[in-house]
Design a protein around this motif. Structure first.
Motif, short mmCIF file in Angstrom:
data_model
loop_
_atom_site.label_atom_id
_atom_site.label_comp_id
_atom_site.label_asym_id
_atom_site.label_seq_id
_atom_site.Cartn_x
_atom_site.Cartn_y
_atom_site.Cartn_z
N THR A 281 54.69 1.79 1.35
CA THR A 281 54.31 3.11 1.83
C THR A 281 54.68 4.09 0.73
O THR A 281 55.82 4.14 0.28
CB THR A 281 55.07 3.47 3.12
N ILE B 243 49.61 10.33 1.67
CA ILE B 243 50.24 9.09 2.10
C ILE B 243 49.29 7.92 1.89
O ILE B 243 48.09 8.03 2.12
CB ILE B 243 50.69 9.14 3.57
N THR C 226 49.65 3.75 2.88
CA THR C 226 50.49 2.69 3.42
C THR C 226 49.65 1.50 3.86
O THR C 226 48.56 1.66 4.40
CB THR C 226 51.36 3.18 4.61
N GLU D 230 51.56 -0.83 5.49
CA GLU D 230 52.53 -1.28 6.49
C GLU D 230 52.00 -0.83 7.85
O GLU D 230 51.95 0.37 8.12
CB GLU D 230 53.90 -0.67 6.22
N HIS E 223 53.86 1.90 9.86
CA HIS E 223 53.78 3.25 9.28
C HIS E 223 52.38 3.84 9.44
O HIS E 223 52.23 5.04 9.67
CB HIS E 223 54.18 3.23 7.81
N ALA E 224 51.36 3.01 9.31
CA ALA E 224 49.99 3.49 9.46
C ALA E 224 49.79 4.07 10.86
O ALA E 224 49.23 5.16 11.03
CB ALA E 224 48.99 2.37 9.20
N GLU F 49 45.21 5.82 4.28
CA GLU F 49 45.39 6.68 3.12
C GLU F 49 44.76 8.03 3.45
O GLU F 49 43.64 8.09 3.96
CB GLU F 49 44.74 6.11 1.87
#
Length: 106
Positions: free
Chosen positions: A18, A31, A33, A35, A38-39, A64
């Protein structure tokens, strides 16, 4: 325009990342990521997604994009003692009982 990738494979556990960066002039956080945890967490804050990736089961696994005029904060994970854990458990249990009682009266 959002590029959407379907049927992506989740990145191997040890290769997931991330990356969060900040551009001062536009006050924008960016951002990326891959993961899944986290997404899913940041999806609601990304105003202009550039890329999204979904697993074959339809779960978001890659994201993203930009977080405009927002704030990103990272906090240390809480380490509770056994005593603190028991205290929090009792408070939560009381709240659940109270909630059930109020639902019955409605």
């Amino acid at each position: 325009m959002t590029e959407i990738k379907q049927d992506m494979k989740t990145a191997p556990f040890e290769e997931r990342e991330t990356i969060i960066s900040y551009e001062r002039q536009t006050e924008t956080w960016h951002i990326y990521t891959d993961e899944p945890k986290h997404a899913r967490k940041y999806e609601k804050y990304v105003t202009h997604p550039q890329r999204k990736g979904y697993s074959p089961s339809g779960q978001l696994i890659m994201l993203e994009g930009d977080i405009d005029k927002g704030t990103v904060s990272i906090t240390k994970k809480w380490q509770l003692t056994d005593e603190q854990r028991k205290k929090h458990s009792k408070v939560l249990q009381k709240a659940r009982i109270s909630q059930r009682a109020s639902n019955r009266t409605e």
